[in-house]
Scaffold this active site. Structure first.
Site, PDB file in Angstrom:
ATOM      1  N   ASN A 191     -10.092   1.177   9.324  1.00 45.44           N
ATOM      2  CA  ASN A 191      -9.433   0.931  10.505  1.00 45.44           C
ATOM      3  C   ASN A 191      -9.743   1.614  11.574  1.00 45.44           C
ATOM      4  OD1 ASN A 191      -7.090   0.088  12.220  1.00 45.44           O
ATOM      5  ND2 ASN A 191      -6.214   2.062  11.817  1.00 45.44           N
ATOM      6  N   THR A 192      -9.824   2.770  11.762  1.00 44.22           N
ATOM      7  CA  THR A 192     -10.080   3.568  13.083  1.00 44.22           C
ATOM      8  C   THR A 192     -11.459   3.475  13.568  1.00 44.22           C
ATOM      9  OG1 THR A 192      -8.716   5.591  12.129  1.00 44.22           O
ATOM     10  CG2 THR A 192     -10.291   6.016  13.722  1.00 44.22           C
TER      11      THR A 192
ATOM     12  N   LYS B  28       0.877  -1.071   0.027  1.00 40.97           N
ATOM     13  CA  LYS B  28      -0.146  -0.141  -0.169  1.00 40.97           C
ATOM     14  C   LYS B  28       0.980   1.374  -0.128  1.00 40.97           C
ATOM     15  CE  LYS B  28      -3.409   2.480   2.507  1.00 40.97           C
ATOM     16  NZ  LYS B  28      -4.067   2.698   3.609  1.00 40.97           N
TER      17      LYS B  28
ATOM     18  N   GLY C  98      -9.106   9.009   9.268  1.00 38.87           N
ATOM     19  CA  GLY C  98      -9.244   9.014  10.760  1.00 38.87           C
ATOM     20  C   GLY C  98     -10.199   9.882  11.226  1.00 38.87           C
TER      21      GLY C  98
ATOM     22  N   ALA D 181     -10.184   5.081   3.789  1.00 38.06           N
ATOM     23  CA  ALA D 181     -10.081   6.246   4.774  1.00 38.06           C
ATOM     24  C   ALA D 181     -11.249   7.145   4.916  1.00 38.06           C
ATOM     25  CB  ALA D 181      -8.890   7.383   4.162  1.00 38.06           C
ATOM     26  N   GLY D 182     -11.536   7.348   6.175  1.00 36.21           N
ATOM     27  CA  GLY D 182     -12.683   8.303   6.435  1.00 36.21           C
ATOM     28  C   GLY D 182     -14.141   7.580   6.858  1.00 36.21           C
TER      29      GLY D 182
END
Lengths: 371, 258
Positions: free
Chosen positions: B206-207, B97, B158, B184-185
């Site tokens: 992830n987050t 990545k 995040g 992301a997001g």
């Protein structure tokens, strides 16, 4: 340059503004999402103290979102206590009659190995300011010696010139900590009457030089206790905001060195402004509410009980098992420390404290392959 | 329609890709990743300790899945290429990545350095999945240099804000000849479902899982949302009717004339 921003503010006006903050203004600062420097001023004011709990709640949430449930671990490696400066608050001060020591190559490696054995992969090199014995060449050599051992190398030494920073960065330096001590020019001069350090403006320009050298990370802070901590923290936040806008590729961290009484030759020295535990928590939370991505670091100056509770409140990095005397880990454990350690627990003990709170200690968050 | 997803030489049944950061403990991470059903897990090279000196070494807690090392922390193409080679050695995979974000605040990817690095890494034999802004033209340029998939962001990393780049993601999905992974997001399972309904080939989360107060249940929720979103996309969503049925039609007179 930061001085252009700095010169726009008068110390007394800043102090006055902060003291006159109303509860309404604090509530306004708590409710907004993107906070300004004025909001930060409100959040560090005496009027914000009754709002400490909601500040702490927000601080925890913002920190977890950005950094996760992690605490980065680092340890200082004191290379030398020789110093040509007089700093009225420091045990290494030129006029303090202590035995001086600068580590040899062999001793540096013994200390580095001892730190490694504690589990560390991030190390902070510290010296006093003595250009004859621990000048840039000495530091460069020390970095070269320990680089194969650590993933991330930070440094807290005297301010250097731009080409010197560039040289050290090429050598493998990732982070530089340089505290202004105080942003009050006159007070600064009374605490630093002699040596190169007495030049307030040269120190003030240091983060600019680091930014120009494209340093990966720099650490800011004021020695909390030399002056009105609220005004000093406002100027630190101003400095941070200026640097983030100007040197946008660098990361930033803030430290909270709260001055503690120190042992000088024949007396115990105490400081002018005393900051309570409650106020330190307020300041840490205020930084987090003002800036979601700045790293916040807490050293072993603080007591175990206090440190344990701060893990969940906004702190992102901690030291543990620190020795603040050159040779303190293995070579010569009995020599005089730069400042008194309040939290004597080992890294393994701190690690389990962090885990018990549902957090993970992070020992490696960098890779030597990053230039 | 083929229910599985193929990227380069690998086939995935799960379209939920995950990360390893921000978890409160290694065992919690392990459980959550297991519950998510993920088959591709990204791990930051900077967090990998090749000497395995710590007792809770990240790698020993990962469920069986393909690893996707990432270059988080690098600022230039040159650093990224170097880090990629280190990652290939340390983690024994040529999947990567590619993340180049010189801005440490919002971690927004640098399109110029990313394109440069992608081109070189493809030549060096890597399977490259670049993390990028939702920029349709950049996606086409990356395809041309041979990336295996593109990973446009839904919102700044995040932030949990969801599909803020929706209009551009639609264009990317429409135009892309390589798999599109929305990265992301994504803060809620509904965000992930929306991305899948839109036709994204996979999402990376992830987050939202790691920082949740119950990461295991949140991982399950994302798993189901991704499956539901994909199923709905394959079944072809009913299109909303955007016009009204007028009570006095303007063209009714035509009937009277005839």
């Amino acid at each position: 340059m930061f001085k252009d921003w700095f010169d726009r503010y008068a110390w007394d006006t800043v102090v006055g503004d902060i003291q006159e903050t109303t509860p309404q203004r604090v509530e306004q600062a708590l409710e907004t999402s993107k906070r300004s420097l004025d909001d930060f001023k409100a959040l560090i004011s005496p009027a914000a103290l009754p709002y400490l709990e909601p500040m702490a709640q927000q601080s925890r949430q913002l920190t977890q979102r950005r950094f996760g449930k992690t605490i980065q671990m680092y340890a200082p490696l004191y290379l030398s206590n020789e110093c040509q400066n007089i700093c009225t608050y420091c045990a290494f001060s030129l006029d303090n009659k202590i035995r001086r020591k600068t580590l040899t190559d062999e001793e540096i490696l013994i200390e580095a190995q001892a730190i490694k054995k504690l589990g560390y992969d991030h190390v902070l090199l510290v010296t006093g300011e003595a250009n004859q014995t621990v000048g840039v060449e000495y530091i460069q050599h020390a970095i070269r010696l320990i680089r194969p051992l650590f993933a991330h190398i930070s440094m807290e030494v005297q301010p250097l010139d731009l080409p010197e920073y560039k040289t050290l960065i090429t050598e493998g330096l990732h982070t530089v900590l340089v505290y202004q001590e105080t942003y009050h020019e006159e007070t600064y001069k009374t605490h630093h009457p002699k040596g190169k350090k007495s030049n307030f403006r040269y120190r003030l320009d240091t983060p600019d030089r680091l930014g120009k050298a494209n340093i990966h990370k720099m650490g800011l802070g004021a020695l909390l206790g030399l002056e009105d901590w609220r005004a000093d923290s406002f100027f630190t936040a101003l400095h941070l905001q200026y640097l983030q806008k100007t040197y946008w590729q660098s990361k930033y961290s803030i430290s909270f060195p709260r001055l503690r009484p120190i042992q000088l030759t024949d007396e115990v020295h105490r400081f002018k402004s005393c900051m309570s535990d409650r106020e330190l928590v307020q300041l840490i939370c205020a930084y987090r509410l003002f800036n979601e991505d700045v790293e916040l670091s807490l050293s072993t100056r603080e007591t175990p009980r206090f440190r344990d509770h701060l893990i969940q409140l906004g702190i992102t990095s901690m030291s543990a098992g620190s020795k603040t005397n050159p040779g303190g880990y293995a070579v010569e454990p009995e020599s005089l420390e730069q400042f008194e350690i309040s939290d004597e627990r080992t890294p393994a003990q701190i690690s389990s404290v962090i885990r018990n709170q549902g957090y993970v200690p992070v020992w490696k968050d960098w890779d030597p392959s990053f230039v | 329609m083929n229910p599985s997803l193929t990227i380069a030489d690998k086939t995935f049944t799960s379209r939920l890709f995950t990360g390893t950061g921000k978890f409160g403990s290694s065992s919690l991470m392990q459980e959550a990743l297991h519950a998510s059903g993920t088959e591709l897990i990204t791990v930051a090279l900077k967090r990998v300790d090749a000497t395995h000196t710590q007792e809770d070494d990240l790698l020993s807690h990962l469920p069986t899945a393909h690893l996707l090392p990432n270059t988080s922390g690098v600022r230039t193409a040159r650093e990224a290429v170097f880090a990629a080679q280190m990652a290939r050695e340390a983690l024994e995979t040529h999947w990567l990545k590619l993340e180049i974000h010189p801005d440490p605040r919002y971690l927004l990817p640098d399109p110029i350095e990313t394109l440069k690095a992608a081109e070189e890494l493809v030549k060096l034999g890597f399977v490259v999945l670049p993390y990028i802004h939702a920029d349709p033209v950049l996606c086409k340029r990356l395809e041309e240099v041979g990336v295996a998939a593109v990973m446009p962001l839904g919102a700044p990393i995040g932030t949990n804000k969801g599909l803020r780049t929706l209009d551009f993601l639609e264009i990317i999905i429409e135009q892309s000849t390589v798999p599109v992974v929305v990265d992301a997001g994504l803060g809620a399972p509904s965000h992930a479902a929306a991305a899948m309904e839109l036709g994204a080939d996979a999402v990376l989360v992830n987050t939202a899982i790691a920082v949740s107060s119950d990461p295991v249940r949140m991982a399950q929720a994302f798993k189901r949302a991704v499956e539901a979103g994909r199923m709905a996309y394959e079944a072809q969503l009913a299109q909303p009717i955007t016009w009204a049925q007028a009570s006095s039609p303007l063209t009714a007179f035509l009937d009277e004339l005839s």
